[in-house]
Design an enzyme around this catalytic site. Structure first.
Site, PDB file in Angstrom:
ATOM      1  N   GLU A 125     -65.320 -33.125  -1.689  1.00 50.47           N
ATOM      2  CA  GLU A 125     -65.841 -33.714  -2.916  1.00 50.47           C
ATOM      3  C   GLU A 125     -65.083 -34.995  -3.261  1.00 50.47           C
ATOM      4  OE1 GLU A 125     -66.469 -32.209  -7.564  1.00 50.47           O
ATOM      5  OE2 GLU A 125     -65.000 -31.227  -6.275  1.00 50.47           O
ATOM      6  N   LYS A 141     -74.152 -33.083  -8.407  1.00 48.61           N
ATOM      7  CA  LYS A 141     -73.512 -31.911  -8.987  1.00 48.61           C
ATOM      8  C   LYS A 141     -74.193 -31.520 -10.298  1.00 48.61           C
ATOM      9  CE  LYS A 141     -68.754 -30.274  -9.765  1.00 48.61           C
ATOM     10  NZ  LYS A 141     -67.332 -30.715  -9.707  1.00 48.61           N
ATOM     11  N   CYS A 199     -68.540 -27.899  -5.323  1.00 50.37           N
ATOM     12  CA  CYS A 199     -67.409 -27.287  -6.026  1.00 50.37           C
ATOM     13  C   CYS A 199     -67.869 -26.317  -7.120  1.00 50.37           C
ATOM     14  CB  CYS A 199     -66.496 -28.379  -6.594  1.00 50.37           C
ATOM     15  SG  CYS A 199     -64.812 -27.794  -6.963  1.00 50.37           S
ATOM     16  N   SER A 210     -60.468 -28.923  -5.223  1.00 48.22           N
ATOM     17  CA  SER A 210     -59.998 -27.770  -5.999  1.00 48.22           C
ATOM     18  C   SER A 210     -58.481 -27.693  -5.933  1.00 48.22           C
ATOM     19  CB  SER A 210     -60.612 -26.482  -5.441  1.00 48.22           C
ATOM     20  OG  SER A 210     -60.195 -25.362  -6.185  1.00 48.22           O
ATOM     21  N   LEU A 234     -26.951 -34.711 -10.566  1.00 49.03           N
ATOM     22  CA  LEU A 234     -26.623 -33.382 -10.047  1.00 49.03           C
ATOM     23  C   LEU A 234     -25.485 -32.813 -10.892  1.00 49.03           C
ATOM     24  CD1 LEU A 234     -27.513 -31.536  -7.697  1.00 49.03           C
ATOM     25  CD2 LEU A 234     -25.625 -32.482  -6.372  1.00 49.03           C
ATOM     26  N   SER A 235     -25.796 -31.803 -11.681  1.00 47.03           N
ATOM     27  CA  SER A 235     -24.856 -31.328 -12.710  1.00 47.03           C
ATOM     28  C   SER A 235     -23.972 -30.190 -12.250  1.00 47.03           C
ATOM     29  CB  SER A 235     -25.640 -30.866 -13.937  1.00 47.03           C
ATOM     30  OG  SER A 235     -26.388 -29.698 -13.627  1.00 47.03           O
TER      31      SER A 235
END
Length: 552
Positions: free
Chosen positions: A45, A113, A149, A175, A291-292
């Site tokens: 789609e 559709k 769909c 989807s 980065l803790s």
């Protein structure tokens, strides 16, 4: 001689707006189909435009450009199998979600559709007109019906196609993934097969687009609903599906039946795929993150390395005087285990400078959340400076529990371009870390083994913005918080539902209040991978200013 019909399925990854690139993918699939002797090459789609293009579909200049590319594709694919491709289709003043059948150098047929989805991430009623119930189109020795769909989720379209001569159903889809989606799709498609007595081929696209990931998993069902073909999830694949004519009509010839991974693996792959495609499709080759030493940033670092490779990930530790030695050690251990760059940028000096600058205005007041948030905003400032200087997209690391109740600092740790764990509750963060340590797949670019030390997973969560701080000082314990959030957010439940589940009414009302007052933060937050139907962004749309609270 056996009468056969071969469909070549293009389970591929288009990019929204890349008409030339998507056309090239379609042409390559058509070439593969022609070489394999296909009667029909099918793409998903809205493949020519990518999905979900939202308001872009409504621009007249875009529609005209789509038409030019479709016409060129039809001419390029004139000598060989028919090509079926999803595209916006204009008739008069109306715009349709169309499925175009290209044969002999022209658009030979079009399917429009009929049922337009208008829930969760879909908004097609606003964009498209509903097409009429129509009949099948002819290709070679067969008549094919293509419910697009959502059309295959309703009885009337498939039944009309069967009554007007369709011999099998080909369902093109855009989807997106959520945890329960595959079973829902399969159940609907089995229902259509049982109702019509026709075999069905379900074709889905793959790849990430903004917050959504299309998970592929295309399949084919024989009359009665038996699974005859199953393509892999998340992987691009050009596959050939054969049908044989029997005295009772067409039957799908059984072939590949790829296994489907469990929900933990699928969720993790969605987060990796979404980040990888977001970077590729927006032009970012490298990322960085703060980065803790905590579990959230450790998981985001692992996802980033698996998506892009360690050489394209920078981790930065920005300690203050409240950062524990354990966190310093853990952050460095995570970066070392993943093999990515690790930089150390203390913020005590900048924080002292900001405190001094503000002291004349803050004189006579007591330190509070304001001073805590200065730390977070300094980190955001420094990380964004690195992002600007080196062209590395900044990742945010807030989990869904924090995002839901506003336990994050806007313009601080919320600063950044993408959040891979935005739809992952804290309790699932812990389990996902354990899953990644125990599992490695060939689609991961990072190393196998324990990449997130067990101590990172086990220690009590803390923002470390003041002495001895714990998340539980401000929030219910995460198992309780997440259970209430699932009721209030994912299921749109009530306070009474929380009470029925065993939670204190006042605590539930506090959580509900935090959800509503945090809407303005979420409105400004980075996009992130969608894992559930209750994801923040298109799934759940609430006003920023809102005084209503559940009166129960």
């Amino acid at each position: 001689m056996v009468d056969r019909f071969r469909i070549t399925l293009g389970q591929l990854n288009p990019t929204v707006g890349d008409l030339a690139g998507n056309s090239a993918l379609a042409k390559a699939a058509w070439d593969a189909g022609r070489e394999a002797g296909a009667d029909l090459v099918a793409l998903p789609e809205m493949f020519i435009t990518g999905y979900n293009a939202q308001d872009l579909w409504m621009r007249q200049a875009f529609q005209l450009d789509v038409a030019r590319h479709v016409e060129t594709l039809a001419k390029d694919c004139a000598e060989g199998p028919a090509l079926a491709i999803g595209a916006p289709w204009v008739e008069g003043a109306k715009l349709y979600n169309g499925y175009l059948i290209l044969k002999g150098g022209r658009i030979a047929s079009q399917v429009l559709k009929h049922h337009l989805p208008n829930d969760t991430v879909f908004d097609e009623v606003r964009i498209f007109d509903a097409g009429p119930l129509g009949g099948p189109y002819s290709v070679g020795n067969s008549r094919v019906g293509s419910p697009i769909c959502e059309d295959a989720w309703h009885e009337d379209v498939a039944e009309t196609l069967a009554e007007t001569g369709a011999e099998f159903l080909l369902v093109p889809n855009g989807s997106p993934y959520d945890r329960k989606k595959f079973e829902v799709r399969l159940n609907h498609m089995v229902a259509r097969v049982v109702e019509t007595g026709l075999p069905l081929v379900y074709l889905n696209m793959v790849g990430g687009q903004d917050d959504q990931v299309f998970d592929g998993g295309s399949f084919a069902l024989s009359p009665g609903g038996a699974l005859a073909v199953q393509l892999p999830v998340f992987e691009e694949r050009v596959a050939h599906v054969d049908l044989e004519r029997t005295p009772d009509g067409w039957r799908v010839v059984e072939s590949e039946k790829a296994p489907r991974p469990d929900a933990w693996e699928q969720d993790y792959r969605v987060m990796v795929t979404s980040l990888r495609d977001y970077c590729r499709k927006t032009g970012f080759g490298k990322v960085l993150l703060g980065l803790s030493g905590g579990v959230d940033s450790a998981l985001v670092a692992a996802i980033a390395v698996d998506a892009l490779g360690a050489e394209n990930v920078r981790c930065v530790m920005l300690p203050s005087e409240y950062t524990s030695q354990v966190s310093l050690e853990d952050a460095e251990a995570v970066a070392k285990a993943l093999g990515c760059r690790y930089d150390y940028v203390p913020i005590s000096g900048p924080r002292a400078a900001v405190t001094e600058t503000l002291s004349p205005l803050f004189n006579g007041t007591e330190p509070d959340l304001t001073e805590e948030n200065i730390q977070s905003r300094l980190r955001g400032l420094l990380l964004m400076a690195l992002s600007n200087k080196f062209g590395e997209m900044l990742l945010t690391t807030g989990n869904k529990s924090e995002v839901a109740v506003g336990y994050a600092t806007i313009y601080g740790d919320m600063a950044g371009g993408y959040n891979p764990i935005k739809d992952l509750y804290k309790t699932r963060v812990f389990e996902t870390c354990r899953w990644r340590n125990a599992n490695h797949r060939d689609w991961m670019k990072g190393p196998g083994g324990e990449v997130i030390p067990q101590r990172v997973i086990d220690k009590p969560p803390s923002a470390e913005l003041r002495a001895d701080q714990k998340d539980s000082d401000s929030l219910p314990d995460y198992p309780d918080l997440d259970a209430m959030l699932e009721i209030l957010v994912d299921k749109a439940g009530s306070i009474e539902d929380c009470v029925a589940a065993g939670f204190d009414r006042d605590v539930a009302k506090t959580v509900e209040h935090l959800i509503y007052i945090s809407e303005y933060k979420r409105f400004q937050s980075a996009p992130g991978a969608r894992l559930t139907e209750g994801a923040f962004w298109l799934d759940r749309r609430y006003p920023i200013v809102n005084r209503w609270r559940d009166p129960s």
